[in-house]
Design a protein around this motif. Structure first.
Motif, mmCIF file in Angstrom:
data_model
loop_
_atom_site.group_PDB
_atom_site.id
_atom_site.type_symbol
_atom_site.label_atom_id
_atom_site.label_comp_id
_atom_site.label_asym_id
_atom_site.label_seq_id
_atom_site.Cartn_x
_atom_site.Cartn_y
_atom_site.Cartn_z
ATOM 1 N N ILE A 4 0.903 -1.308 -0.017
ATOM 2 C CA ILE A 4 -0.150 0.116 -0.271
ATOM 3 C C ILE A 4 0.799 1.218 0.220
ATOM 4 O O ILE A 4 1.652 1.347 0.807
ATOM 5 N N LYS A 5 0.488 2.091 -0.877
ATOM 6 C CA LYS A 5 1.582 3.306 -1.101
ATOM 7 C C LYS A 5 0.802 4.229 0.027
ATOM 8 O O LYS A 5 -0.340 4.423 0.540
ATOM 9 N N LEU A 6 2.020 5.107 0.558
ATOM 10 C CA LEU A 6 1.625 5.901 1.483
ATOM 11 C C LEU A 6 0.738 7.133 1.352
ATOM 12 O O LEU A 6 -0.131 7.499 2.214
ATOM 13 N N ASN A 7 0.895 7.492 -0.061
ATOM 14 C CA ASN A 7 -0.012 8.726 -0.484
ATOM 15 C C ASN A 7 -1.550 8.354 -0.324
ATOM 16 O O ASN A 7 -2.503 8.862 -0.099
ATOM 17 N N PHE A 8 -1.875 6.969 -0.549
ATOM 18 C CA PHE A 8 -3.332 6.355 -0.482
ATOM 19 C C PHE A 8 -3.707 6.480 0.779
ATOM 20 O O PHE A 8 -4.982 6.897 1.255
ATOM 21 N N LEU A 9 -2.873 6.089 2.087
ATOM 22 C CA LEU A 9 -3.140 5.978 3.147
ATOM 23 C C LEU A 9 -3.498 7.462 3.554
ATOM 24 O O LEU A 9 -4.473 7.862 4.558
ATOM 25 N N LYS A 10 -2.538 8.412 3.152
ATOM 26 C CA LYS A 10 -2.986 9.867 3.746
ATOM 27 C C LYS A 10 -4.143 10.382 3.122
ATOM 28 O O LYS A 10 -4.696 11.187 3.386
ATOM 29 N N SER A 102 -3.121 16.957 15.136
ATOM 30 C CA SER A 102 -1.552 17.175 15.349
ATOM 31 C C SER A 102 -0.813 15.755 15.003
ATOM 32 O O SER A 102 0.487 15.630 14.812
ATOM 33 N N PHE A 103 -1.556 14.739 14.320
ATOM 34 C CA PHE A 103 -0.685 13.414 13.742
ATOM 35 C C PHE A 103 -1.025 13.379 12.361
ATOM 36 O O PHE A 103 -1.618 13.781 11.539
ATOM 37 N N SER A 104 0.297 12.889 11.851
ATOM 38 C CA SER A 104 0.341 12.919 10.183
ATOM 39 C C SER A 104 0.868 11.406 10.001
ATOM 40 O O SER A 104 1.771 10.807 10.644
ATOM 41 N N ILE A 105 0.047 10.669 9.153
ATOM 42 C CA ILE A 105 0.086 9.288 8.808
ATOM 43 C C ILE A 105 1.601 9.296 7.951
ATOM 44 O O ILE A 105 1.828 9.638 7.001
ATOM 45 N N ASN A 106 2.311 8.348 8.636
ATOM 46 C CA ASN A 106 3.480 7.992 7.922
ATOM 47 C C ASN A 106 3.714 6.433 7.663
ATOM 48 O O ASN A 106 4.549 6.164 7.035
ATOM 49 N N LYS A 107 2.832 5.770 8.110
ATOM 50 C CA LYS A 107 2.940 4.110 8.168
ATOM 51 C C LYS A 107 1.579 3.646 8.574
ATOM 52 O O LYS A 107 0.826 4.191 9.337
ATOM 53 N N PHE A 108 1.267 2.364 8.161
ATOM 54 C CA PHE A 108 0.002 1.620 8.487
ATOM 55 C C PHE A 108 0.310 0.974 9.896
ATOM 56 O O PHE A 108 -0.380 1.192 10.951
#
Length: 302
Positions: A4-10, A102-108
């Motif tokens: 899964i690409k990080l851009n999709f999760l974001k 305050s959180f940024s997704i960087n992994k699942f």
């Protein structure tokens, strides 16, 4: 394998995304085929706090007061009106992401519980015991497409204790107040209170993180149904979700025929199809379309 690409999760970790859990057969045969979601009556809810009707009485501060026939008639009319509101309350339910500004997704891995598609109880209860799907919709697109079709009431569910619900959900009709303000004004005020009660659930359900789209049943906007060779008037009301789907999350337990149908739909409509793979100690995500492309290339080259 997790691809899964990080851009999709974001992109999916957004306030705009709403998740709807359902059986794979319901998704394929109805939601995706017709591009519609069905409004369901609150009376059909398995939660008795939502589906049970109130036993209303008309109360006066002076129990010895003689009530005129006209006032009794108004009180009874108001009681019937409130019952009809409850009967005509129809809704569609979704889950949301657990947002943290305050959180940024960087992994699942390690952030699974932040997403609305990773709720085990929802997969169990609404998605055919882990064998169904969870469809991700754009809230903005759904509301924009349907705002002129229905009088929609939308909002987040508030989770309360039994005592809070007891005080917040309207029960008896206050006869003194009815005499003071009159029937039309009291009706208007009570309707607002009843509508707010449509978004209350016990706090034990708080993990659902639910968003609702609500409307009153209107037979002029209902669909015709074809049942056992005959057309049935005054069928369900349907929400248009065409071009509103952002992704489909498919359980690894979905059967091969259903996987093929979901793959074809996602490929033809340029929608992400993610397979949820259940493990003994975690879950992993697989880009199913990407995986299928790899397999197709492999067999083509051979």
């Amino acid at each position: 394998m997790e691809n899964i690409k990080l851009n999709f999760l974001k992109s999916i970790y957004s306030d705009d995304i709403l998740y709807h859990y359902t059986k794979a057969s319901t998704a394929i045969d109805y939601i995706l085929y017709n591009n519609q979601l069905k409004f369901n009556a609150a009376l059909n809810s398995s939660d008795p706090v939502e589906s049970s009707k109130a036993d209303r009485a008309i109360l006066y501060s002076n129990v010895d007061k003689e009530i005129s026939h006209e006032k009794l008639k108004e009180g009874n009319e108001l009681a019937r009106y409130l019952d009809e509101l409850h009967d005509n309350f129809y809704m569609i339910c979704f889950c949301k992401n657990k947002k943290n500004s305050s959180f940024s997704i960087n992994k699942f891995n390690g952030n699974e519980e932040l997403f609305g598609f990773t709720k085990p109880r929802m997969w169990d209860q609404y998605a055919d015991k882990y064998s169904g799907v969870c469809i991700a919709f754009s809230k903005k697109k759904i509301l924009s497409k349907n705002e002129n079709l229905f009088q929609l009431i939308t909002g987040n569910v508030k989770y309360k204790s039994f005592q809070d619900i007891y005080h917040l959900k309207y029960d008896d009709i206050q006869g003194d107040y009815l005499e003071q303000v009159g029937l039309p004004k009291y009706k208007k005020q009570l309707k607002k209170m009843i509508q707010k009660s449509f978004f209350l659930k016990h706090k034990d359900y708080s993990g659902e993180n639910e968003f609702r789209i609500v409307t009153e049943y209107d037979k002029s906007k209902s669909e015709y149904e074809f049942v056992r060779g005959q057309f049935k008037a005054e069928g369900p009301m349907m929400l248009d979700v065409s071009d509103c789907i952002e992704a489909i999350f498919m359980s690894s337990y979905v059967n091969n025929k259903q996987k093929k149908d979901l793959y074809e739909y996602s490929k033809n409509n340029n929608i992400e199809l993610i397979e949820m793979r259940w493990k003994h100690n975690s879950i992993s995500l697989l880009d199913y379309k990407d995986d299928m492309k790899t397999l197709e290339l492999f067999f083509y080259e051979k």
